[in-house]
Design a protein around this motif. Structure first.
Motif, short mmCIF file in Angstrom:
data_model
loop_
_atom_site.label_atom_id
_atom_site.label_comp_id
_atom_site.label_asym_id
_atom_site.label_seq_id
_atom_site.Cartn_x
_atom_site.Cartn_y
_atom_site.Cartn_z
N SER A 1 12.81 3.33 11.43
CA SER A 1 13.65 3.64 12.44
C SER A 1 14.57 4.74 12.14
CB SER A 1 14.56 2.50 12.99
OG SER A 1 15.35 2.04 11.87
N GLU A 2 15.47 5.39 13.10
CA GLU A 2 16.32 6.31 12.85
C GLU A 2 17.53 5.80 12.22
OE1 GLU A 2 19.66 9.49 15.00
OE2 GLU A 2 18.29 7.76 16.32
N SER A 3 17.88 4.70 12.37
CA SER A 3 19.03 4.29 11.45
C SER A 3 18.32 3.87 10.00
CB SER A 3 19.50 2.72 12.01
OG SER A 3 18.26 1.71 12.04
N GLU A 4 17.37 3.50 9.63
CA GLU A 4 16.72 3.50 8.33
C GLU A 4 16.61 4.55 7.79
OE1 GLU A 4 13.96 -0.86 8.85
OE2 GLU A 4 13.09 1.20 9.45
N TYR A 5 16.18 5.67 8.62
CA TYR A 5 15.94 7.05 8.10
C TYR A 5 17.46 7.55 7.42
CZ TYR A 5 15.39 12.17 8.44
OH TYR A 5 15.32 13.72 8.44
N ARG A 6 18.52 7.60 8.38
CA ARG A 6 19.89 7.71 8.09
C ARG A 6 20.36 7.07 6.73
NH1 ARG A 6 19.75 12.78 10.41
NH2 ARG A 6 19.59 12.69 12.54
N ARG A 7 20.18 6.06 6.90
CA ARG A 7 20.38 5.25 5.62
C ARG A 7 19.85 5.40 4.24
NH1 ARG A 7 18.33 1.02 3.24
NH2 ARG A 7 16.62 0.59 4.90
N LEU A 8 18.72 6.07 4.29
CA LEU A 8 17.94 6.43 3.21
C LEU A 8 18.24 7.75 2.90
CD1 LEU A 8 14.39 4.62 3.72
CD2 LEU A 8 16.02 4.15 2.00
N PHE A 9 18.55 8.67 3.79
CA PHE A 9 18.48 10.08 3.38
C PHE A 9 19.69 10.66 3.76
CE2 PHE A 9 13.98 9.08 3.95
CZ PHE A 9 13.40 9.11 2.57
N GLY A 10 20.44 10.06 4.62
CA GLY A 10 22.08 10.74 4.85
C GLY A 10 22.08 10.87 6.49
N SER A 11 23.22 11.06 6.79
CA SER A 11 23.66 11.03 8.07
C SER A 11 23.22 12.52 8.83
CB SER A 11 25.20 11.06 8.34
OG SER A 11 26.03 11.92 7.79
N GLU A 12 23.03 13.54 7.97
CA GLU A 12 22.47 14.82 8.30
C GLU A 12 21.63 15.52 7.54
OE1 GLU A 12 25.00 18.30 10.85
OE2 GLU A 12 25.39 18.19 8.61
N LYS B 1 12.45 7.48 -3.02
CA LYS B 1 12.54 6.05 -2.31
C LYS B 1 11.59 5.31 -2.21
CE LYS B 1 16.88 7.85 -1.05
NZ LYS B 1 17.99 7.19 -1.55
N ASN B 2 10.59 5.59 -2.92
CA ASN B 2 9.25 4.70 -3.34
C ASN B 2 8.73 4.36 -2.05
OD1 ASN B 2 7.33 3.34 -4.85
ND2 ASN B 2 8.27 1.33 -4.61
N LEU B 3 8.35 5.44 -0.96
CA LEU B 3 7.94 5.35 0.34
C LEU B 3 6.54 5.57 0.55
CD1 LEU B 3 11.02 6.44 2.54
CD2 LEU B 3 10.18 4.11 2.41
N ASN B 4 5.71 4.92 1.36
CA ASN B 4 4.39 5.57 1.62
C ASN B 4 4.58 6.00 3.15
OD1 ASN B 4 1.88 5.92 2.46
ND2 ASN B 4 1.11 4.12 1.08
#
Length: 418
Positions: free
Chosen positions: A165-176, A155-158
């Motif tokens: 945020s939690e919503s960004e985390y879920r969007r990038l990596f999935g709902s569970e 995801k090219n993250l540092n």
């Protein structure tokens, strides 16, 4: 008890002394460690008596001979339990409430653990109007992964500059996203522990100050650095878990040195704290064992061992220290020679018997000499003896249903020369 029970009368007596004589000529066993079973230990039990009885049972039923220089480890869990060193979630909430003026509390870098941190979060959430929990990613301080480094790279993250945020985390990596060993989605789980909890993800501790200036540094071994960084970033109130329940609150247990660090879940409303005042306990136990056996046995209290799982990457050490107390004979670091270095270099041209003799002489000659920086000690473990012993004890006793909270170690200070 002052005579080892394996020295029986008659033929057994002669056999014992023959074995003793033979073992003095050629030792075939070095260090050994084994767990001693005890009854279930309760609050207010006389733990010194329980430990001594476990040693007596080992001598009488397992034919164990107690020697000067043997080592006895007692797990911190039974020490704290016998002390009754417990606290309720409401007592934790009361202490946190007394330390903060704001209704919004930030928590930085807690580990991912149902046993270690979830209960503390429930208590803290009861003390505040809102709690913002900042998780480090991709893993916590002791190696529990939320996501893999491969996922982060994809995801090219540092993690130190990119706050999710939690919503960004879920969007990038999935709902569970479940932990590979526990099967728990820790973001979902931690949010469920209070209706006032939000989760963010970032490995820069200073990011939390954008949400609140009232912060709990929840990390264990890096807490001092985290506190300094938060203070420099403008946080007005910063404490660590080691500063909560350092004194009794409404009749609670406490730990003056470590507060909530090292605590474990005891029930749905109570945690067991790390044991306190352990020095008198190890000294009293050593004296009782001397009276029982006539031998000087070194004693330590141990917690988590300091080792890392090579598959999951989890570092076991979730306690603030490996050995919170020990008798003076266990101070220091190993002063050892590397046998394979001597065999492959200094004595490579000698016969087996000549090499053995030369190595024994080298070991005897090292007495009183510090081996630090010398090639013949290269590769020996540069750690405190108590950390090595505590890790050994933790591996032997385990954390499940073995029922051996006491570990006897023999021959630890022996070497190839005796």
């Amino acid at each position: 008890m002052r005579e080892c029970s394996c020295a029986a009368g008659g033929k057994g007596h002669l056999l014992f002394f023959f074995r003793l004589w033979y073992s003095m000529r050629m030792r075939v066993i070095g260090t050994r460690a084994f767990g001693l079973r005890t009854p279930i230990i309760r609050e207010s039990d006389d733990l010194v008596s329980v430990v001594c009885q476990s040693v007596k049972d080992a001598v009488e039923h397992e034919k164990v001979c107690i020697n000067d220089g043997d080592i006895l480890g007692i797990t911190e869990a039974v020490v704290a339990r016998s002390q009754g060193n417990y606290a309720s979630l409401d007592q934790i909430a009361a202490d946190v409430r007394s330390k903060f003026t704001s209704g919004h509390i930030g928590i930085v870098f807690p580990i991912l653990s149902r046993n270690r941190f979830a209960m503390l979060l429930k208590g803290i959430a009861r003390s505040a109007e809102k709690v913002t929990v900042q998780l480090s990613y991709p893993a916590d301080e002791v190696g529990n992964q939320l996501i893999s480094w491969e996922d982060v790279d994809d995801k090219n993250l540092n993690p130190y500059s990119d706050c999710l945020s939690e919503s960004e985390y879920r969007r990038l990596f999935g709902s569970e996203i479940k932990h590979r060993f526990t099967g728990i989605d820790y973001v979902t789980y931690y949010k469920s522990l209070g209706n006032n909890i939000e989760i963010i993800l970032c490995s820069d501790p200073k990011r939390i100050v954008q949400y609140t200036d009232q912060v709990i540094a929840a990390d264990i071994h890096t807490r001092s650095r985290t506190k300094r960084a938060l203070a420099a970033a403008g946080a007005k109130k910063v404490i660590g878990l080691d500063e909560i329940l350092t004194q009794p609150v409404n009749g609670s247990g406490y730990n003056g040195l470590y507060g909530l660090l090292g605590s474990n879940k005891a029930s749905e409303e109570r945690v067991k704290l790390f044991p306190r005042d352990c020095d008198p306990f190890v000294q009293k136990t050593q004296q009782a064992l001397r009276e029982l056996t006539g031998k000087t046995v070194e004693v330590l209290v141990y917690g988590d061992g300091g080792f890392k799982d090579p598959v999951g990457g989890i570092w076991e050490l979730a306690d603030p220290v490996i050995a919170p107390a020990y008798t003076p004979g266990l101070k220091g670091t190993p002063n050892e020679l590397k046998l394979k270095y001597l065999a492959d270099n200094d004595f490579a041209g000698l016969s087996k018997d000549e090499a053995r003799t030369a190595i024994e002489q080298a070991i005897r000659a090292k007495a009183g000499r510090d081996q630090m920086g010398k090639m013949e000690s290269e590769g020996t473990t540069p750690r405190q003896i108590t950390d090595l012993l505590g890790s050994l004890c933790d591996l032997v006793s385990g954390s499940g249903d073995k029922g051996t909270p006491v570990v006897l170690i023999q021959g630890y200070f022996d070497n190839y020369a005796h």
